[in-house]
Write a protein that holds these residues in place. Structure first.
Motif, PDB file in Angstrom:
ATOM      1  N   PHE A 175       0.988  -1.129   0.051  1.00  0.00           N
ATOM      2  CA  PHE A 175       0.094   0.161   0.106  1.00  0.00           C
ATOM      3  C   PHE A 175       0.875   1.259  -0.081  1.00  0.00           C
ATOM      4  N   GLU A 189       2.650   2.016  -3.330  1.00  0.00           N
ATOM      5  CA  GLU A 189       1.745   2.176  -4.369  1.00  0.00           C
ATOM      6  C   GLU A 189       1.377   3.880  -4.289  1.00  0.00           C
ATOM      7  N   LEU A 190       1.071   4.340  -2.871  1.00  0.00           N
ATOM      8  CA  LEU A 190       0.707   5.520  -2.406  1.00  0.00           C
ATOM      9  C   LEU A 190       1.664   6.697  -2.910  1.00  0.00           C
ATOM     10  N   SER A 210       4.140   5.974  -4.982  1.00  0.00           N
ATOM     11  CA  SER A 210       4.354   5.969  -6.743  1.00  0.00           C
ATOM     12  C   SER A 210       3.561   7.205  -7.206  1.00  0.00           C
ATOM     13  N   ARG A 211       2.439   7.630  -6.676  1.00  0.00           N
ATOM     14  CA  ARG A 211       1.705   8.762  -7.027  1.00  0.00           C
ATOM     15  C   ARG A 211       2.570   9.938  -7.132  1.00  0.00           C
ATOM     16  N   THR A 270      -3.965  12.795  -6.548  1.00  0.00           N
ATOM     17  CA  THR A 270      -3.738  11.574  -6.937  1.00  0.00           C
ATOM     18  C   THR A 270      -3.708  10.633  -5.909  1.00  0.00           C
ATOM     19  N   ARG A 271      -2.883  10.973  -4.720  1.00  0.00           N
ATOM     20  CA  ARG A 271      -2.571  10.294  -3.474  1.00  0.00           C
ATOM     21  C   ARG A 271      -3.849   9.979  -2.823  1.00  0.00           C
ATOM     22  N   ASP A 305      -6.879  10.302  -4.129  1.00  0.00           N
ATOM     23  CA  ASP A 305      -7.717   9.475  -4.862  1.00  0.00           C
ATOM     24  C   ASP A 305      -7.504   7.942  -4.787  1.00  0.00           C
ATOM     25  N   TYR A 306      -6.049   7.716  -4.688  1.00  0.00           N
ATOM     26  CA  TYR A 306      -5.821   6.196  -4.255  1.00  0.00           C
ATOM     27  C   TYR A 306      -6.154   5.743  -3.186  1.00  0.00           C
ATOM     28  N   SER A 317     -10.010   5.081  -3.119  1.00  0.00           N
ATOM     29  CA  SER A 317     -10.653   4.232  -3.859  1.00  0.00           C
ATOM     30  C   SER A 317      -9.978   2.776  -3.130  1.00  0.00           C
ATOM     31  N   THR A 318      -8.712   2.771  -2.559  1.00  0.00           N
ATOM     32  CA  THR A 318      -8.379   1.500  -2.034  1.00  0.00           C
ATOM     33  C   THR A 318      -9.282   1.369  -0.716  1.00  0.00           C
TER      34      THR A 318
END
Length: 326
Positions: free
Chosen positions: A136, A139-140, A142-143, A148-149, A151-152, A155-156
């Motif tokens: 997690f 991936e966070l 990498s935004r 965008t973070r 949003d990630y 959504s997650t």
């Protein structure tokens, strides 16, 4: 009674958990929690500076934080809410920002905003990574932007049926500084049209617009409605409770709350002056704040200045110097 058994005065302290664990006096505002929940999901509160807003939202964060599920008695055992808990207690991951930390210099503004948001999102990952799937955090990060973070995360968390409570303290701190120091043009760049701050609020609206979204609740504080009007026409889901009579006493002290606090210290021999004398002394200085036309008979004391006065009385045994001089 021993002096060290008396609760300390939390002057300058806005950390609710530290206040509780360090045995400081707390003017209990937890009876507002059910009202807050019933009022709306997304709330704005405007109040003057140094009026107790940060302590309020820190209390709410402690109450709703899923990580505090096993610490309810420790944190709230002496509060009204302990005997009247709501169904939402300890059900949220807390995501919070404090925009007073954003550098308002025009050349640094947007970059500083992104840096602040990134720091808070990293803190979020530190606290709640154990609730997400492996990878997690990677991936966070990498935004590349705060939006965008966000949003990630949303959504997650939505897929995992996790719930988020967003808290923004001093939402308008840097915009007020821009307006007063650098003028309307720089201010409008951030808050109008395609301005990054206006866009941030548009993103927040988007993150609440679908079915089963994790971002379920928000509480946003500030000192002025100016930026609120400019950035939230696209947001338009927030409820401004600033002038609601239900929340006139949400921050600050009523005279009843002040009297109860003074009586607590007087009964323990910590005050050299009488309660009525102290109230009469403070009233012309710290009273007379009204936030609802329907509550003109309930004036509020500035909590920060009241605690400053009491801190002087208790520690030095006398009034603050400016009181004596006048």
């Amino acid at each position: 009674m021993e002096q060290n058994s008396i609760k300390g005065i939390p002057y300058g302290l806005s950390d609710y958990e530290s206040l509780t664990r360090d045995n400081c006096y707390y003017v209990d505002k937890t009876h507002f929690i059910p009202l807050i929940e019933q009022e709306a999901r997304y709330l704005f509160l405007i109040r003057p500076r140094r009026f107790g807003k940060t302590l309020l939202i820190n209390m709410l964060a402690a109450y709703y934080d899923i990580n505090n599920a096993d610490h309810f008695k420790e944190l709230f055992g002496e509060r009204w809410i302990y005997e009247h808990p709501t169904a939402l207690r300890a059900k949220f991951m807390i995501l919070r920002f404090n925009f007073s930390a954003v550098n308002s210099t025009p050349g640094r503004l947007e970059e500083s905003f992104e840096e602040h948001c990134t720091g808070r999102l990293v803190e979020f990952a530190d606290k709640y990574e154990h609730l997400f799937q492996p990878g997690f955090r990677q991936e966070l990060m990498s935004r590349t932007t705060a939006s965008t973070r966000l949003d990630y995360i949303n959504s997650t968390a939505s897929r995992l049926r996790l719930r988020i409570y967003l808290i923004i303290d001093e939402y308008d701190n840097f915009t007020n500084t821009i307006l007063s120091t650098f003028g309307k043009d720089e201010y409008r760049k951030a808050t109008h049209g395609e301005g990054f701050f206006r866009y941030f609020f548009n993103v927040l609206k988007f993150l609440t617009s679908g079915n089963g979204m994790a971002l379920e609740r928000m509480f946003i504080t500030g000192v002025s409605p100016i930026t609120l009007d400019d950035v939230t026409s696209g947001f338009n889901i927030g409820t401004n409770i600033t002038t609601s009579p239900l929340f006139n006493a949400l921050v600050g002290f009523t005279e009843t709350e002040l009297r109860t606090m003074l009586e607590y210290y007087s009964a323990r021999g910590a005050l050299t002056l009488g309660v009525e004398e102290l109230i009469a002394d403070m009233k012309p200085w710290y009273d007379n704040y009204h936030f609802s036309e329907e509550c003109l008979n309930e004036s509020m004391y500035n909590s920060d200045m009241t605690l400053y006065y009491m801190n002087s009385c208790l520690k030095l045994g006398k009034k603050p110097r400016e009181m004596v001089d006048t």
